[in-house]
Every structure is written in structure tokens, then in C-alpha cells.
Design an enzyme around this catalytic site. Structure first.
Site, PDB file in Angstrom:
ATOM      1  N   LYS A   1       1.917  -9.241  -8.967  1.00 29.58           N
ATOM      2  CA  LYS A   1       1.238  -7.995  -8.591  1.00 29.58           C
ATOM      3  C   LYS A   1      -0.100  -7.979  -9.332  1.00 29.58           C
ATOM      4  O   LYS A   1      -0.248  -8.641 -10.372  1.00 29.58           O
ATOM      5  CB  LYS A   1       2.092  -6.801  -9.032  1.00 29.58           C
ATOM      6  CG  LYS A   1       1.783  -5.521  -8.312  1.00 29.58           C
ATOM      7  CD  LYS A   1       2.598  -5.343  -7.039  1.00 29.58           C
ATOM      8  CE  LYS A   1       2.216  -4.059  -6.328  1.00 29.58           C
ATOM      9  NZ  LYS A   1       2.983  -3.860  -5.097  1.00 29.58           N
TER      10      LYS A   1
ATOM     11  N   GLY B   1       4.407   9.871   5.160  1.00 27.33           N
ATOM     12  CA  GLY B   1       3.185   9.060   5.249  1.00 27.33           C
ATOM     13  C   GLY B   1       3.390   7.947   6.255  1.00 27.33           C
ATOM     14  O   GLY B   1       4.085   8.117   7.264  1.00 27.33           O
TER      15      GLY B   1
END
Ligand code: NAD
Length: 366
Positions: free
Chosen positions: A92, A194
Site C-alpha cells: 500500500k 457511496g
């Protein structure tokens, strides 16, 4: 030794002990004064393949917060890719600062060059605070980026595939809980409508579930409630709602000692990453309260499945077919958890860790 150099030494030794705790392989600090770029790339494990994980752009309160976040997220990616059966490791990146002030072509191209320097060991993608446009700038400097728009040969927004995987996990959880995977007539609360949450609401209403929605975005609530005839509930009322299934699709670490006690649902299954505030404590509390918990990193792996497909030549049908398998995997997790008398989160972790461990043995032969 000055206070400043002593702090630097302490922080340095801290970082290595932090990396050692969860066996992270590498952490790279990227600084560029010209563009204001301050990024950290963290590679947790590359046994199964290059570390893939999105770039999060966030105004962290401190460097230590960013370091902790990137390590935690990178480790999560190792398990997500492993359980999804992908040839990918976990990594990440985080960029520190205010995205609205810092973003520019030069900024992301510089970041792209840092990624290129890692020779394919790290592949980036979109995450909170970054967009497909940012990925396009990164792509100008490196091929080690996925999540590009379809028009540019990418897979576009992975959210529909993520939502489909969550839906599969939910149907498997229903089968485990009530003996049938039909969600018709079930009452489902969705926290966060969302990109993923809305697609999930669509699947649920198509199947005839009664859907309740909560969000902080009033405009989105009005639109989704009208489109799908979903009932709006207050943000904090969602935990105590009398429903069959609770689907957390907003932010992470939302399941804690207080709100788990309020839940009336028989199933928790949603897209949010790292839902358990404390993996062990809250995993056990959920299980003790007879709630079937579908592990987040398994049921939301449709997103990584979709971006992985870009590396092999994007094919949305294949991505959906792979995400459909989340149904069988979720059932397997419930079976293993029962047999081994462990939580479902722990069962999923064991399966993910075993695949990495087993493949390390294969890799040792040239
Ligand atoms: P999003 O930003 O599009 O949607 C999140 C929604 O949650 C927004 O509508 C936001 O207003 C709402 N929200 C924020 N705080 C809230 C609160 N306190 N209560 C209720 N609603 C709140 O994000 P998304 O892409 O839909 O992702 C949702 C979750 O799923 C995230 O945790 C993300 O990390 C995870 N996830 C997403 C994908 C993907 O493909 N997009 C893949 C894997 C995991």
C-alpha cells in the site's frame, strides 16, 4: 546526543520493530521538495507476487499515523489477495498532505517515478483521496499502476464488482443462517451508500429485500432512497435497527464493544475495510452474540479481483465470475470456523496465511 537526533534514533528503531512485528518486507519514504510530495510505500509480503495496493492521499495528523496506517493497510492487502486466489502480494502507499492543495501532474508523475524505481515490486491503484485521473499521470512514468479508465485499457471503477462480491457473501451468509440464500423479504441496513453501497442496494432491492440506508451525505440519501425505494434512517440509529442483516459500507473500524451490543441483525456483511476495531476482541464478541460475520477482506475482494484482471488483459466477465466464487468461499469460512471453534475472521486469516506459507515452499526451488 541532541534531543532531535535522539528522537530520530528512537523513531528509526521503532520503525524496524514495527516492521518486524507483522513481518513487513520493505518500507520506502519518498520526498520531493519541488512538488511537495511526501509518500510512504509499504510492502508487506511478495511471496505470491508483486505487492498491489492503492495509494491513499490523506492529511494525516502525524507521520507516525501515516506509518501505522500504511503498514496496517499493506498487511490487509496480502491477506485479501491471498484469499482471493490471486498471484499478488500485499502493499500500500500513503501520501501525506491536503489533496486539494497538492495535486498536480508533476506531483503524481514524480510519485510514478518512485514506483518505477521499485522495478515492479509494487503496483499501485486508486484509494481514498486518489482518482483515475491521478493514476493516468502515474502511468506516464510507470506501467506498475492499475485502476485506469476503460478507455485507457483499464477496468474502470471496481465498485460494481466489489458490490457483487459483497452480495454473494451476503447470500452465502443467509444460506448459513437460515438454510436458504434468498434475500427476498429480508430487512437489510446499509451504512454508507457511496460507490459500493449504492450498487449493493440495487442488488438487494432487485431481489426483494427491504432496504434501510444511512449516510452523512443527504443528497445521496435522497437520490438512492427515491431510486430504490429504500428507507432512510438516522446515522447513529442504524446500529439498533431491527433488521436481519447489517452491511457496513462506509468507513473502517466501525464495529466496537458498544455498538456490537446494540445490533439485532443475525448477519454482518459489508464492503468496508477493517470493520473490526479490534480483530480478536470484537471478532469474539460478534460470535458470542450469535451473529454470523462475513470477513470483510474476503467479501470485498471483488475490487482487487477487478484490478488484477487489468494485469492479464481486462475482462469484466471474468472478474464477475471470480467474484461470484466469494459465495462458496464464504460458506467454507463458516464451516471451518465451526469445525475449528474459531471466529470467522480468524478462519479467513488462517486460510489466507496458509496459502502464502505453502507457496513460499514452492518458490524455494529455482
Ligand atoms: P465511497 O467514499 O464512495 O462511499 C462511502 C460512503 O460512506 C459515502 O457516501 C460517505 O458519505 C459515507 N459515510 C462516511 N461516513 C459515514 C458515516 N459515519 N455513516 C454513514 N455513512 C458514512 O467509498 P466506496 O468506494 O463505496 O467504499 C466503501 C467502503 O468499502 C470503504 O471502506 C472502502 O475502503 C471499502 N472498499 C471499497 C472498494 C471499492 O471497490 N470501491 C473495494 C474494497 C473495499
Amino acid at each position: 546526543m541532541t534531543q532531535a537526533s535522539e528522537n530520530a534514533t528512537n523513531n528509526g528503531s521503532n520503525i524496524f520493530s514495527q516492521l518486524a512485528t507483522f513481518d513487513h518486507e520493505q518500507m520506502v519514504f519518498c520526498n520531493d521538495n519541488a512538488t511537495g510530495l511526501r509518500a510512504i510505500i509499504c510492502i508487506h509480503n511478495t511471496v505470491l507476487g508483486p505487492g498491489l495496493g492503492g495509494t491513499r492521499f490523506y492529511n494525516y495528523a502525524s507521520e507516525q499515523d501515516a506509518i501505522i496506517d500504511v503498514q496496517r493497510l499493506a498487511r490487509g492487502m496480502s491477506f485479501k489477495s491471498s484469499i482471493a486466489g490471486l498471484n499478488l502480494g500485499g502493499a500500500k502507499a500513503v501520501i501525506m498532505g491536503d489533496p486539494s492543495k497538492l495535486k498536480s501532474e508533476a506531483f503524481f508523475r514524480k510519485f510514478g517515478r518512485f514506483i518505477e524505481n521499485l522495478n515492479g515490486k509494487y503496483i499501485t491503484a486508486e484509494d481514498v483521496g486518489t482518482t483515475t485521473k491521478d493514476m493516468e499521470y502515474i502511468k506516464m512514468e510507470t506501467d506498475n499502476v492499475v485502476g485506469l479508465p476503460e478507455i485507457k485499457g483499464g477496468g474502470g471503477d471496481p465498485s460494481p464488482v466489489t458490490a457483487y462480491g459483497v452480495y454473494m457473501g451476503m447470500k452465502a451468509s443467509a444460506k448459513e443462517t437460515w438454510g436458504s440464500d434468498s434475500l427476498s423479504g429480508k430487512r437489510v441496513s446499509v451504512q454508507g451508500i457511496g460507490k459500493v453501497g449504492e450498487h449493493l442496494v440495487e442488488h438487494l432491492t432487485k431481489e426483494g429485500a427491504k432496504v434501510y440506508i444511512a449516510d452523512v451525505n443527504q443528497e445521496a440519501l435522497a437520490r438512492v432512497s427515491k431510486t430504490y425505494n429504500a428507507e432512510v434512517v438516522a446515522k447513529d440509529a442504524i446500529y439498533g435497527l431491527d433488521v436481519d442483516i447489517f452491511a457496513p459500507c462506509a468507513m473502517g473500524a466501525i464495529l466496537n464493544t458498544e455498538n456490537i451490543q446494540q445490533l439485532k441483525a443475525a448477519i454482518i456483511c459489508g464492503a468496508a475495510n477493517n470493520q473490526l476495531a479490534d480483530e480478536v476482541l470484537h471478532g469474539k464478541l460478534i460470535s458470542n452474540n450469535n451473529i454470523n460475520y462475513a470477513p470483510d477482506f474476503l467479501v470485498n475482494s471483488g475490487g482487487i479481483i477487478n484490478v488484477y484482471s487489468e494485469l492479464t488483459g481486462y475482462n469484466r466477465q471474468i472478474a464477475y465470475a471470480q467474484a461470484e466464487n466469494i459465495y462458496n468461499q464464504t460458506l467454507e469460512i463458516y464451516k471451518k470456523a465451526k469445525e475449528d471453534k474459531i471466529t470467522t475472521h480468524h478462519a479467513a486469516l488462517q486460510i489466507a496465511e496458509k496459502r502464502i506459507h505453502d507457496y513460499a515452499k514452492v518458490k524455494s526451488t529455482y
